[in-house]
Write a protein that holds these residues in place. Structure first.
Motif, mmCIF file in Angstrom:
data_model
loop_
_atom_site.group_PDB
_atom_site.id
_atom_site.type_symbol
_atom_site.label_atom_id
_atom_site.label_comp_id
_atom_site.label_asym_id
_atom_site.label_seq_id
_atom_site.Cartn_x
_atom_site.Cartn_y
_atom_site.Cartn_z
ATOM 1 N N ASP A 7 0.823 -1.204 0.000
ATOM 2 C CA ASP A 7 0.000 0.000 0.000
ATOM 3 C C ASP A 7 0.858 1.255 0.000
ATOM 4 O OD1 ASP A 7 -2.344 -1.391 -0.113
ATOM 5 O OD2 ASP A 7 -2.817 -1.187 2.017
ATOM 6 N N SER A 8 1.924 1.274 0.790
ATOM 7 C CA SER A 8 2.754 2.475 0.837
ATOM 8 C C SER A 8 3.507 2.670 -0.475
ATOM 9 C CB SER A 8 3.721 2.414 2.021
ATOM 10 O OG SER A 8 4.633 1.356 1.849
ATOM 11 N N THR A 9 3.962 1.597 -1.101
ATOM 12 C CA THR A 9 4.649 1.701 -2.389
ATOM 13 C C THR A 9 3.681 2.154 -3.468
ATOM 14 O OG1 THR A 9 6.151 -0.071 -1.748
ATOM 15 C CG2 THR A 9 6.030 0.459 -4.086
ATOM 16 N N TYR A 15 1.163 9.088 -6.048
ATOM 17 C CA TYR A 15 1.456 10.497 -5.762
ATOM 18 C C TYR A 15 2.497 11.052 -6.731
ATOM 19 C CZ TYR A 15 -1.159 10.345 -1.365
ATOM 20 O OH TYR A 15 -2.152 10.250 -0.429
ATOM 21 N N TRP A 16 3.513 10.282 -7.033
ATOM 22 C CA TRP A 16 4.512 10.722 -8.012
ATOM 23 C C TRP A 16 3.893 10.846 -9.401
ATOM 24 C CZ3 TRP A 16 8.897 13.160 -8.014
ATOM 25 C CH2 TRP A 16 9.647 13.182 -6.854
ATOM 26 N N GLY A 17 2.988 9.947 -9.741
ATOM 27 C CA GLY A 17 2.292 10.049 -11.029
ATOM 28 C C GLY A 17 1.475 11.323 -11.128
ATOM 29 N N PHE A 18 0.773 11.670 -10.051
ATOM 30 C CA PHE A 18 0.023 12.927 -10.025
ATOM 31 C C PHE A 18 0.954 14.110 -10.260
ATOM 32 C CE2 PHE A 18 -3.711 11.563 -7.031
ATOM 33 C CZ PHE A 18 -4.179 10.724 -8.021
ATOM 34 N N VAL A 54 -0.500 25.719 -8.555
ATOM 35 C CA VAL A 54 -0.992 25.313 -7.231
ATOM 36 C C VAL A 54 -1.094 23.792 -7.154
ATOM 37 C CG1 VAL A 54 -3.021 25.376 -5.718
ATOM 38 C CG2 VAL A 54 -2.152 27.487 -6.720
ATOM 39 N N THR A 55 -1.506 23.176 -8.238
ATOM 40 C CA THR A 55 -1.593 21.715 -8.278
ATOM 41 C C THR A 55 -0.219 21.083 -8.077
ATOM 42 O OG1 THR A 55 -3.511 21.780 -9.728
ATOM 43 C CG2 THR A 55 -2.242 19.745 -9.715
ATOM 44 N N VAL A 56 0.792 21.616 -8.767
ATOM 45 C CA VAL A 56 2.154 21.089 -8.601
ATOM 46 C C VAL A 56 2.628 21.291 -7.163
ATOM 47 C CG1 VAL A 56 4.568 21.434 -9.275
ATOM 48 C CG2 VAL A 56 2.796 21.302 -11.024
ATOM 49 N N LEU A 62 2.265 19.042 -0.104
ATOM 50 C CA LEU A 62 1.267 18.648 0.889
ATOM 51 C C LEU A 62 1.054 17.150 0.886
ATOM 52 C CD1 LEU A 62 -1.267 21.565 0.704
ATOM 53 C CD2 LEU A 62 0.484 21.145 2.397
ATOM 54 N N GLY A 63 0.320 16.565 0.149
ATOM 55 C CA GLY A 63 0.033 15.146 0.249
ATOM 56 C C GLY A 63 -1.357 14.901 0.774
ATOM 57 N N MET A 64 -2.201 15.898 0.606
ATOM 58 C CA MET A 64 -3.600 15.757 1.017
ATOM 59 C C MET A 64 -4.364 15.225 -0.186
ATOM 60 S SD MET A 64 -3.852 19.348 3.005
ATOM 61 C CE MET A 64 -5.267 19.008 4.024
ATOM 62 N N LEU A 65 -4.865 14.031 -0.058
ATOM 63 C CA LEU A 65 -5.432 13.326 -1.197
ATOM 64 C C LEU A 65 -6.583 14.073 -1.850
ATOM 65 C CD1 LEU A 65 -5.247 10.832 -2.938
ATOM 66 C CD2 LEU A 65 -6.854 9.712 -1.410
#
Length: 113
Positions: A7-9, A15-18, A54-56, A62-65
């Motif tokens: 799950d963490s991987t 997140y990196w894809g986003f 702002v998205t970048v 942040l990391g807020m889904l």
């Protein structure tokens, strides 16, 4: 234990894809001409640069889904709606060979006129 590692991987890769997706959209938005946005009847270049910037920032810092998903939606809207309109207005349509819209795979359909 194994599930936590998976799950963490997977979350890390998503997140990196986003982030990569948003950076690509930001670069494409920055390289388009400002008058093309007006000609395509889309929001201004500054609007899209702010939204995608702002998205970048949210994706990188942040990391807020839920904010990342909102940014992903904005990125998809830019790449699916705005970018093709900008390419069409700027003369960068689908054909890269320089042919006209009446050209088929073996030449023009208009009888060579």
């Amino acid at each position: 234990m194994l599930r936590y590692g998976f799950d963490s991987t997977l979350t890390f890769l998503v997140y990196w894809g986003f982030l990569v997706f948003a950076v690509v959209a930001l670069v494409l938005a920055a390289t388009a001409r400002a008058d093309a946005y007006r000609a395509a009847d889309k929001q201004s270049k500054n609007f899209w640069l702010i939204i995608l910037g702002v998205t970048v920032a949210v994706d990188a810092l942040l990391g807020m889904l839920f904010l990342q998903i909102a940014g992903l939606v904005a990125t998809i809207v830019f790449l699916v709606d705005v970018r093709p309109a900008l390419r069409q207005v700027s003369g960068g349509g689908g054909r890269r060979s320089g042919g006209s819209s009446s050209d088929g795979p073996y030449g023009p359909y208009n009888g060579g006129r």
